[in-house]
Design a protein around this motif. Structure first.
Motif, short mmCIF file in Angstrom:
data_model
loop_
_atom_site.label_atom_id
_atom_site.label_comp_id
_atom_site.label_asym_id
_atom_site.label_seq_id
_atom_site.Cartn_x
_atom_site.Cartn_y
_atom_site.Cartn_z
N ASP A 11 67.71 12.07 60.60
CA ASP A 11 66.60 13.01 60.50
C ASP A 11 67.12 14.29 59.87
OD1 ASP A 11 67.63 14.76 62.62
OD2 ASP A 11 66.95 13.22 64.01
N GLU A 12 66.26 15.27 59.70
CA GLU A 12 66.64 16.48 58.97
C GLU A 12 67.77 17.25 59.64
OE1 GLU A 12 63.23 18.86 58.24
OE2 GLU A 12 62.34 17.44 56.82
N SER A 13 67.91 17.12 60.96
CA SER A 13 68.95 17.88 61.66
C SER A 13 70.35 17.38 61.32
CB SER A 13 68.73 17.81 63.17
OG SER A 13 68.89 16.48 63.65
N TRP A 14 70.46 16.18 60.75
CA TRP A 14 71.76 15.61 60.42
C TRP A 14 72.06 15.65 58.92
CZ3 TRP A 14 75.08 14.65 64.20
CH2 TRP A 14 74.58 14.42 65.49
N LEU A 45 75.07 4.10 55.34
CA LEU A 45 75.87 4.69 56.40
C LEU A 45 75.03 5.82 56.97
CD1 LEU A 45 78.66 4.31 57.66
CD2 LEU A 45 79.55 5.99 56.03
N MET A 46 74.45 5.58 58.15
CA MET A 46 73.48 6.50 58.74
C MET A 46 74.17 7.49 59.67
SD MET A 46 70.46 5.75 57.54
CE MET A 46 69.48 6.72 58.68
N VAL A 47 73.95 8.77 59.40
CA VAL A 47 74.52 9.84 60.21
C VAL A 47 73.48 10.31 61.21
CG1 VAL A 47 75.54 12.15 60.20
CG2 VAL A 47 76.01 10.56 58.32
N GLY A 48 73.82 10.18 62.50
CA GLY A 48 72.93 10.61 63.56
C GLY A 48 73.74 10.84 64.82
#
Length: 289
Positions: A11-14, A45-48
């Motif tokens: 999401d935008e926070s990441w 590669l998902m950053v969360g």
């Protein structure tokens, strides 16, 4: 790096963290996207909250990430059999002896975590930069959890990651001869077409990593660098690594551990973590030990 892989934010926070990771890995950055709605790249590669490798598309399997806190590793830590496990016997864990281990082909770190949970100090090596990023994120979350979990704290202290990015063979060659108690190898073995044991979410991981075609080249530098033994994890029907017969093999239902012994460990002057005051003993020991 294959352009079939890109970095995205959950999401935008990441987004800032994701953009930094994309730059570090020299991968395309897509912003905040849904893997199910993406088809321009095979994997993301998902950053969360946790870094994860995701296949894209509506029918894609679930993500892959490194979890040292919950799920299967937590169950194995609590109910996996402790020192009675084959991996513990293979590396030589017994009584008050917990040898230091270099896991030279760490992958998702599951065996490294098991050994650390048993009491061994474990250094993980991983040459694939994406997998290394997954391991680094898993360690971060383990250490965060360890701040409030007294059972995880000592395990987190014993588990570390080499961030040099060197292939294991090069890293091992750089080590002094007989300087590492145990070198552990679990090279990726080509998946058989008829195998139904591989979970769908692991297919994406295998596609990213591929098989270790140079695996045979690991045995010689591993054995030269080890003091106590080199342990090779193999599918039960796989040939011996580099065609070299081990000192002993411990077989299970689907896999085995091939053990190449060098020296024994003295019981004299040894701490409860397997190290003498002067490092390693030179006293011999039979293969059965």
């Amino acid at each position: 790096m294959s352009q079939s892989l890109a970095v995205a934010a959950a999401d935008e926070s990441w987004m800032e963290s994701a953009q930094n990771l994309a730059a570090e890995l020299s991968l395309p950055y897509l912003g905040a996207v849904d893997p199910a709605e993406t088809d321009s790249f095979a994997q993301l590669l998902m950053v969360g909250d946790a870094l994860s490798l995701c296949a894209t598309g509506r029918k894609a399997p679930g993500p892959v990430w490194v979890d040292f806190v919950g799920g299967a590793v937590a169950h194995r830590r609590k109910f996996g059999g402790g020192k009675g496990q084959q991996i513990a016997k293979a590396v030589g864990v017994r009584g008050g002896f917990y040898p230091r281990v270099v896991d030279a082909t760490a992958g998702l770190g599951r065996d490294a975590f098991v050994l650390a949970s048993l009491g061994c100090e474990v250094l993980m090596l991983e040459r694939n930069p994406v997998v290394r990023a997954l391991l680094r994120d898993g360690l971060r979350r383990l250490r965060d959890a360890a701040e409030t979990d007294s059972e995880l704290a000592p395990i987190a202290a014993r588990l570390s990651l080499d961030d040099s990015g060197l292939p294991a063979s090069e890293w091992l060659v750089k080590q002094p001869a007989e300087s590492i108690p145990v070198v552990y190898l679990d090279p990726m073995f080509p998946q058989r077409e008829k195998s139904a044991r591989v979970k769908k979410e692991m297919v994406a991981f295998h596609q990213l990593v591929g098989s270790d075609e140079d695996a045979d080249a690991l045995l010689e530098p591993a054995y030269a660098a080890c003091y106590y033994r080199t342990v090779v994890k193999r599918p039960r029907v796989a040939p011996f690594l580099a065609g070299q017969k081990p000192s002993v093999s411990l077989e299970g239902k689907s896999g085995r551990f091939d053990v190449y012994t060098r020296h024994g460990m003295s019981r004299h002057g040894m701490s409860r973590h397997g190290m003498s005051r002067h490092g390693m003993s030179r006293q011999g020991m039979s293969n059965k030990e």
